[in-house]
Every structure is written in C-alpha cells, then in structure tokens.
Design a protein around this motif. Sequence first.
Motif, short mmCIF file in Angstrom:
data_model
loop_
_atom_site.label_atom_id
_atom_site.label_comp_id
_atom_site.label_asym_id
_atom_site.label_seq_id
_atom_site.Cartn_x
_atom_site.Cartn_y
_atom_site.Cartn_z
N LEU A 183 -46.56 -8.49 57.79
CA LEU A 183 -45.93 -8.88 56.53
C LEU A 183 -46.60 -8.28 55.30
CD1 LEU A 183 -45.25 -12.69 57.15
CD2 LEU A 183 -43.60 -10.82 57.22
N LEU A 184 -47.93 -8.13 55.33
CA LEU A 184 -48.67 -7.77 54.12
C LEU A 184 -49.49 -6.51 54.33
CD1 LEU A 184 -49.98 -11.32 53.10
CD2 LEU A 184 -48.00 -10.11 52.18
N THR A 185 -49.36 -5.58 53.42
CA THR A 185 -50.16 -4.35 53.47
C THR A 185 -51.62 -4.66 53.15
OG1 THR A 185 -49.72 -3.90 51.14
CG2 THR A 185 -48.19 -2.95 52.75
N THR A 186 -52.51 -3.75 53.53
CA THR A 186 -53.91 -3.90 53.15
C THR A 186 -54.03 -3.81 51.62
OG1 THR A 186 -54.66 -2.84 55.19
CG2 THR A 186 -56.23 -2.94 53.38
N PRO A 187 -54.74 -4.75 50.99
CA PRO A 187 -54.89 -4.67 49.53
C PRO A 187 -55.55 -3.37 49.10
CG PRO A 187 -55.68 -6.78 50.37
CD PRO A 187 -55.45 -5.91 51.56
N GLY A 188 -55.12 -2.83 47.99
CA GLY A 188 -55.77 -1.65 47.43
C GLY A 188 -57.09 -2.02 46.79
N ASN A 189 -57.88 -1.01 46.46
CA ASN A 189 -59.18 -1.26 45.83
C ASN A 189 -59.00 -2.02 44.51
OD1 ASN A 189 -59.95 1.87 47.09
ND2 ASN A 189 -61.17 0.08 47.64
#
Length: 221
Positions: A183-189
């Motif tokens: 459901l959720l992409t890896t958070p960006g920096n």
Amino acid sequence: MTERARQRMSPRRLILLRHGETQANLDGIWQGHLDVALTALGHQQAAAAGAALTAYKPVRIVASDLQRAADTAAAVGRQLDVEVRLDSRWREFDVGQWTGLRSAEVIAMHPAERSAALRGEEQRRGIDGEGPAQVRERVAPALEELIDGLAAGECAIVVSHGGTIRILTAVLLGLDSPTITRLLTTPGNCQWAELVEGTDGWRLAGWNLRAPDLGGGASSG
C-alpha cells in the motif's frame, strides 16, 4: 468528558520522519545498521524538515541512534527547541550479509530473497539479519512507551528509517508487513508520515509529506 470525546477534541499525533540523504542512498547500498553520515544535501533536508515540522508543535523527539537519523533529529530538535532522545530500538532493519552491498550485488547473489524482502515478506533480510517480525518485536514496546507518555493533544516525532517507518505504521494501523509494503511506498529522505489517534484507533493522515522545495530520493535505509 468521556475518553471518546477527549480524543475527538484533542487527538494525539505522531510524525514518523525518515532521515536525510546519505551517500549510500545515492549509491543504492543496503545500509541496515551501517553507520553512515548525511550528505550536505541531507543536512539541508533535515533543517528544512525541522522548519516545516514546527507547525505540529511537537513535545517529544525520539530517534534511532544511527548517525544519519541522530543527526537529522538533532537538526530538527534545534529548530523546534526540543530535546532529542536516542534509542537503538528505532533503528533500520539489520540486513545481515547484505550490509554495505549495492542492490545489483544483492540481486545477483540472492534474487529470490531480495524480491521477497521488497514485498515485505516474513523472512530475514540478508539471510542472517532481521525480518519484519523481528523489527516489529523491538519497535512495538518503544512505540507503546512513547504513546503512553503523550497527553491529549500532544505530538511526538520519531526520526527513523524507511523500512522501520513502514513497520511502525503497520503496528499503528493493525496491518501486516506485506500489506503495508504493497500500500505504501518507502518514504523519501526527510519525508514523513502523519498519524492521528481516533476514537477507534490510529489513522493515517498523510504519507511522504515534505517541506516545500525539499530535495531527496526514496531509496531504502
């Protein structure tokens, strides 16, 4: 006033912030517990995130003790004039034998295991590292302690890592690792998730939120 009414009027709030950019992020390296520094841009991202996060008026900041998260948290803490507490329980997945390897190297050596890891499956990373169950086991008590220490209407910031932030979100929302990964992409920096307490549990109010004009990628670690 009932507990439900109190929560409606003054919900508690959590901000889950990923650390700033590292050179290992740029190089596609599996960091895990590898202790690396922020790039110059990473420091700028942390300062920008801190300025944006003042709007939440957080009363606590906790962070992984790995340098990239600790330095990000320190920059945010300076902006907000809030003390930072470091805790190894907020660390990224230990990726075992994959630590320090580039993604291409991991794919060449362990293609099936790497694919399973990226799907959030219940297997240990890097063969001898941690899987979702092990990360959940160490972060859940830290998360419970943090929430128990917040009064009605208060907000806390957790400065952590991409994989761990997804596990923390899964714990709060009552989801398993494969579901949250799908459901959720890896958070960006230096991007963050906002979770708000409701009368029937926690809710995701925002994902990959960011400061205006904030640069950075979304590679893991």
